[in-house]
Design a protein around this motif. Structure first.
Motif, PDB file in Angstrom:
ATOM      1  N   LEU A  12       0.843  -1.194   0.000  1.00  0.00           N
ATOM      2  CA  LEU A  12       0.000   0.000   0.000  1.00  0.00           C
ATOM      3  C   LEU A  12       0.879   1.245   0.000  1.00  0.00           C
ATOM      4  O   LEU A  12       1.712   1.435   0.898  1.00  0.00           O
ATOM      5  CB  LEU A  12      -0.902  -0.010   1.237  1.00  0.00           C
ATOM      6  CG  LEU A  12      -2.288   0.619   1.090  1.00  0.00           C
ATOM      7  CD1 LEU A  12      -3.081  -0.119   0.034  1.00  0.00           C
ATOM      8  CD2 LEU A  12      -3.035   0.567   2.408  1.00  0.00           C
ATOM      9  N   GLY A  13       0.706   2.086  -0.995  1.00  0.00           N
ATOM     10  CA  GLY A  13       1.528   3.280  -1.127  1.00  0.00           C
ATOM     11  C   GLY A  13       2.588   3.164  -2.207  1.00  0.00           C
ATOM     12  O   GLY A  13       3.225   4.158  -2.558  1.00  0.00           O
ATOM     13  N   ALA A  14       2.803   1.963  -2.744  1.00  0.00           N
ATOM     14  CA  ALA A  14       3.810   1.752  -3.801  1.00  0.00           C
ATOM     15  C   ALA A  14       3.139   1.258  -5.074  1.00  0.00           C
ATOM     16  O   ALA A  14       3.682   0.413  -5.791  1.00  0.00           O
ATOM     17  CB  ALA A  14       4.859   0.755  -3.333  1.00  0.00           C
ATOM     18  N   GLU A  15       1.957   1.790  -5.373  1.00  0.00           N
ATOM     19  CA  GLU A  15       1.200   1.313  -6.539  1.00  0.00           C
ATOM     20  C   GLU A  15       1.911   1.663  -7.846  1.00  0.00           C
ATOM     21  O   GLU A  15       1.961   0.853  -8.776  1.00  0.00           O
ATOM     22  CB  GLU A  15      -0.206   1.915  -6.542  1.00  0.00           C
ATOM     23  CG  GLU A  15      -1.135   1.368  -5.475  1.00  0.00           C
ATOM     24  CD  GLU A  15      -0.955   2.073  -4.139  1.00  0.00           C
ATOM     25  OE1 GLU A  15      -0.129   3.014  -4.074  1.00  0.00           O
ATOM     26  OE2 GLU A  15      -1.622   1.684  -3.164  1.00  0.00           O
ATOM     27  N   LYS A  16       2.464   2.876  -7.928  1.00  0.00           N
ATOM     28  CA  LYS A  16       3.142   3.284  -9.160  1.00  0.00           C
ATOM     29  C   LYS A  16       4.338   2.380  -9.449  1.00  0.00           C
ATOM     30  O   LYS A  16       4.531   1.934 -10.580  1.00  0.00           O
ATOM     31  CB  LYS A  16       3.604   4.737  -9.036  1.00  0.00           C
ATOM     32  CG  LYS A  16       2.492   5.757  -9.191  1.00  0.00           C
ATOM     33  CD  LYS A  16       3.068   7.158  -9.213  1.00  0.00           C
ATOM     34  CE  LYS A  16       1.951   8.177  -9.418  1.00  0.00           C
ATOM     35  NZ  LYS A  16       2.482   9.566  -9.442  1.00  0.00           N
ATOM     36  N   ALA A  17       5.126   2.124  -8.426  1.00  0.00           N
ATOM     37  CA  ALA A  17       6.293   1.256  -8.611  1.00  0.00           C
ATOM     38  C   ALA A  17       5.879  -0.163  -8.978  1.00  0.00           C
ATOM     39  O   ALA A  17       6.539  -0.822  -9.793  1.00  0.00           O
ATOM     40  CB  ALA A  17       7.134   1.244  -7.333  1.00  0.00           C
ATOM     41  N   LEU A  18       4.767  -0.631  -8.395  1.00  0.00           N
ATOM     42  CA  LEU A  18       4.298  -1.993  -8.687  1.00  0.00           C
ATOM     43  C   LEU A  18       3.890  -2.130 -10.143  1.00  0.00           C
ATOM     44  O   LEU A  18       4.327  -3.047 -10.852  1.00  0.00           O
ATOM     45  CB  LEU A  18       3.127  -2.341  -7.765  1.00  0.00           C
ATOM     46  CG  LEU A  18       2.423  -3.669  -8.041  1.00  0.00           C
ATOM     47  CD1 LEU A  18       3.369  -4.833  -7.793  1.00  0.00           C
ATOM     48  CD2 LEU A  18       1.177  -3.821  -7.177  1.00  0.00           C
ATOM     49  N   PHE A  19       3.061  -1.215 -10.635  1.00  0.00           N
ATOM     50  CA  PHE A  19       2.577  -1.322 -12.009  1.00  0.00           C
ATOM     51  C   PHE A  19       3.677  -1.021 -13.021  1.00  0.00           C
ATOM     52  O   PHE A  19       3.684  -1.570 -14.125  1.00  0.00           O
ATOM     53  CB  PHE A  19       1.376  -0.400 -12.222  1.00  0.00           C
ATOM     54  CG  PHE A  19       0.145  -0.842 -11.476  1.00  0.00           C
ATOM     55  CD1 PHE A  19      -0.455  -2.054 -11.769  1.00  0.00           C
ATOM     56  CD2 PHE A  19      -0.389  -0.078 -10.465  1.00  0.00           C
ATOM     57  CE1 PHE A  19      -1.572  -2.478 -11.083  1.00  0.00           C
ATOM     58  CE2 PHE A  19      -1.513  -0.493  -9.768  1.00  0.00           C
ATOM     59  CZ  PHE A  19      -2.098  -1.702 -10.074  1.00  0.00           C
ATOM     60  N   ARG A  20       4.624  -0.157 -12.647  1.00  0.00           N
ATOM     61  CA  ARG A  20       5.756   0.080 -13.537  1.00  0.00           C
ATOM     62  C   ARG A  20       6.613  -1.171 -13.653  1.00  0.00           C
ATOM     63  O   ARG A  20       7.096  -1.521 -14.735  1.00  0.00           O
ATOM     64  CB  ARG A  20       6.578   1.254 -13.005  1.00  0.00           C
ATOM     65  CG  ARG A  20       7.745   1.616 -13.914  1.00  0.00           C
ATOM     66  CD  ARG A  20       8.410   2.920 -13.502  1.00  0.00           C
ATOM     67  NE  ARG A  20       8.945   2.860 -12.163  1.00  0.00           N
ATOM     68  CZ  ARG A  20       8.499   3.576 -11.132  1.00  0.00           C
ATOM     69  NH1 ARG A  20       7.486   4.400 -11.297  1.00  0.00           N
ATOM     70  NH2 ARG A  20       9.050   3.475  -9.946  1.00  0.00           N
ATOM     71  N   ALA A  21       6.801  -1.875 -12.527  1.00  0.00           N
ATOM     72  CA  ALA A  21       7.581  -3.117 -12.556  1.00  0.00           C
ATOM     73  C   ALA A  21       6.869  -4.200 -13.353  1.00  0.00           C
ATOM     74  O   ALA A  21       7.510  -4.963 -14.092  1.00  0.00           O
ATOM     75  CB  ALA A  21       7.835  -3.588 -11.129  1.00  0.00           C
ATOM     76  N   LEU A  22       5.541  -4.284 -13.219  1.00  0.00           N
ATOM     77  CA  LEU A  22       4.788  -5.276 -13.991  1.00  0.00           C
ATOM     78  C   LEU A  22       4.832  -4.963 -15.482  1.00  0.00           C
ATOM     79  O   LEU A  22       4.885  -5.866 -16.319  1.00  0.00           O
ATOM     80  CB  LEU A  22       3.342  -5.322 -13.506  1.00  0.00           C
ATOM     81  CG  LEU A  22       3.122  -5.866 -12.091  1.00  0.00           C
ATOM     82  CD1 LEU A  22       1.660  -5.718 -11.695  1.00  0.00           C
ATOM     83  CD2 LEU A  22       3.540  -7.326 -11.991  1.00  0.00           C
TER      84      LEU A  22
END
Length: 501
Positions: free
Chosen positions: A310-320
């Motif tokens: 929670l709070g790292a959504e941008k990094a998660l979707f960029r990594a995916l």
């Protein structure tokens, strides 16, 4: 409450066309008729009855009416819209209840023509009563409690973040502004609040020599400040400039005091609303998690993996999207348990902390107990796991399991193989005696190649004779050997040869 009796059950079998029978009040009166009507005394009684029906419970008033009216016609079935309520009626009053799509369609038709089926009630009064009951029911569903309102936490943590940004801007501006007049003060006093208090009290740097700032600064720092003020390289400023700087310092001090007060308020609210979450991750991280999810109940619906990121959504979707490694933590990274871990174990501890935090959030949101015992127990488990990871998990399997296993000093026992360069040479191996003779006979002339070749051939045959013969070879004729020797003598005429050293 009112009870209706079905007049024509055959038409109820056609569920798809049942709505046509309730197009007008006249048609509806041919299908059902009013059998009994019970009026509520006030809105409170109506709210209690509605609440019981919503929760699938049987209220006292409804139980009395069912015993009086429906018990007379016990052979008939009672159509109910809620299957749970029908089960309760069947258990307590032993009445046969029916719930089916046909009943649902029948209830929809009755609601559309309720004004025509119940006479004597004006439509305006009916609408006002329905609206009042709907408002009361909505308030009950919210279960408003001042101690359990997480909206205050969301607003408080948002305001706290805004105050931190504004304070940083104000302090940076104050240091830069007063730095033109007394640049050495910024290097001596590192604390921002102390810097502003000192500037507000003294003003111009020439006043430092006669001013007493012992209530703000320690004695050593005070002496350094006074010494630096006498030899300062700063420019002279007017009284108006100093007044504006002092006014900015007042704003910084006021905002700092209000921030401290707001932090205490947030800490108290978090301990009241989510005590277990506060014990696990702290007030600020817990409040940010609640604010990010929208409410404590929404946060309780998230699984542990979502709480971790929670709070790292941008990094998660960029990594995916780029097919790279996904992040291991979001807002939970700022928790003290994750902060005190080394970089190698941060991912493991954040995953375990998120799992335990998800449990504490659900306990706070849905549980009735307000103690923080569960949070303390889970925090102890995470700390134990952290200690195990730091000690690399080397413990005795037998015995008490508390003593660390002793490891022997590592010794490398592998044999080092040295490369043999003699295997690379294609020249024949020469003995030491022969080498000495060659050195002595450097200046002497070497015999002809043909003779040398014959000598080598003889030496070769002598070596072959010494070795045991494994296979029988065919003997050559003496005549052929003589011819070969003549051919060799013709091919290799006598000529001086150069010896290779």
């Amino acid at each position: 409450f009112f009870f209706l009796q079905v007049l024509n059950e055959k038409k109820l079998q056609e569920v798809d066309s049942l709505w046509k029978e309730f197009e007008t009040p006249e048609k509806a009166n041919k299908i059902v008729k009013l059998k009994h009507f019970e009026k509520f005394q006030d809105t409170t009684e109506a709210l209690a009855a509605s609440t019981a029906l919503v929760e699938g419970k049987l209220s006292k008033n409804l139980k009395k009416i069912l015993k009086k009216i429906v018990a007379k016609d016990a052979h008939e079935q009672l159509a109910v819209a809620d299957a749970k309520l029908g089960g309760v009626i069947k258990d307590k009053l032993n009445l046969s209840c029916i719930h089916s799509p046909m009943v649902t369609e029948l209830m929809r038709g009755i609601r559309s023509q309720i004004e025509g089926l119940i006479t004597g009630l004006p439509s305006r009064e009916m609408a006002a009563m329905c609206l009042g009951l709907a408002h009361s029911l909505s308030r009950y569903k919210l279960k408003f409690s001042p101690d359990k309102v997480d909206t205050m936490i969301i607003q408080a943590i948002s305001l706290l973040d805004d105050l931190d940004k504004e304070l940083n801007n104000y302090i940076m501006r104050c240091r830069e502004w007063y730095g033109w007049h007394f640049p050495e003060l910024g290097k001596i006093i590192t604390d921002n609040l102390t810097y502003c208090k000192c500037v507000r009290k003294v003003g111009d740097r020439s006043n430092f020599a006669s001013s007493d700032v012992s209530d703000i600064l320690p004695e050593e720092i005070e002496e350094d400040v006074k010494a630096a003020a006498e030899i300062s390289m700063g420019t002279e400023v007017s009284e108006e400039d100093i007044n504006n700087i002092i006014h900015l310092c007042d704003q910084v001090i006021e905002i700092s005091e209000y921030r401290t007060q707001l932090y205490d308020y947030l800490k108290n609210r978090m301990m009241a609303i989510a005590p277990n979450l506060t014990v696990m991750v702290g007030e600020l991280v817990g409040a940010r998690l609640i604010a990010h999810a929208g409410s404590l109940l929404n946060l309780a619906k998230h699984p542990a993996s979502t709480v971790q990121l929670l709070g790292a959504e941008k990094a998660l979707f960029r990594a995916l999207k780029t097919k790279r490694d996904t992040p291991k933590f979001g807002l939970i990274y700022h928790a003290s348990l994750v902060g005190q871990t080394n970089a190698k174990n941060k991912g493991k501890i954040s995953r375990m902390l998120a799992a335990k935090t998800a449990l504490t959030i659900r306990y706070d949101a849905l549980g009735e107990n307000t103690s923080a015992e569960m949070g303390a127990e889970n925090r102890l488990k995470v700390e134990t796991r952290l200690r195990t990871l730091e000690e690399r998990g080397i413990r005795r399997i037998s015995g008490t399991g508390k003593a660390l296993a002793k490891t022997d000093k590592y010794q490398n026992k592998s044999e080092v193989k040295v490369f043999d360069p003699s295997g690379d040479s294609t020249l024949p191996v020469v003995s030491k005696k022969r080498k000495i003779q060659e050195v002595e006979e450097q200046d002497t002339e070497v015999p002809v190649k043909a003779k040398k070749f014959k000598a080598e051939m003889k030496e070769g045959t002598a070596v072959e004779d010494d070795e045991p013969v494994k296979k029988k070879k065919k003997k050559k004729n003496k005549e052929k050997q003589a011819e070969e020797e003549e051919v060799l003598s013709e091919e290799f005429p006598t000529s001086p040869t150069v010896e290779v050293r």
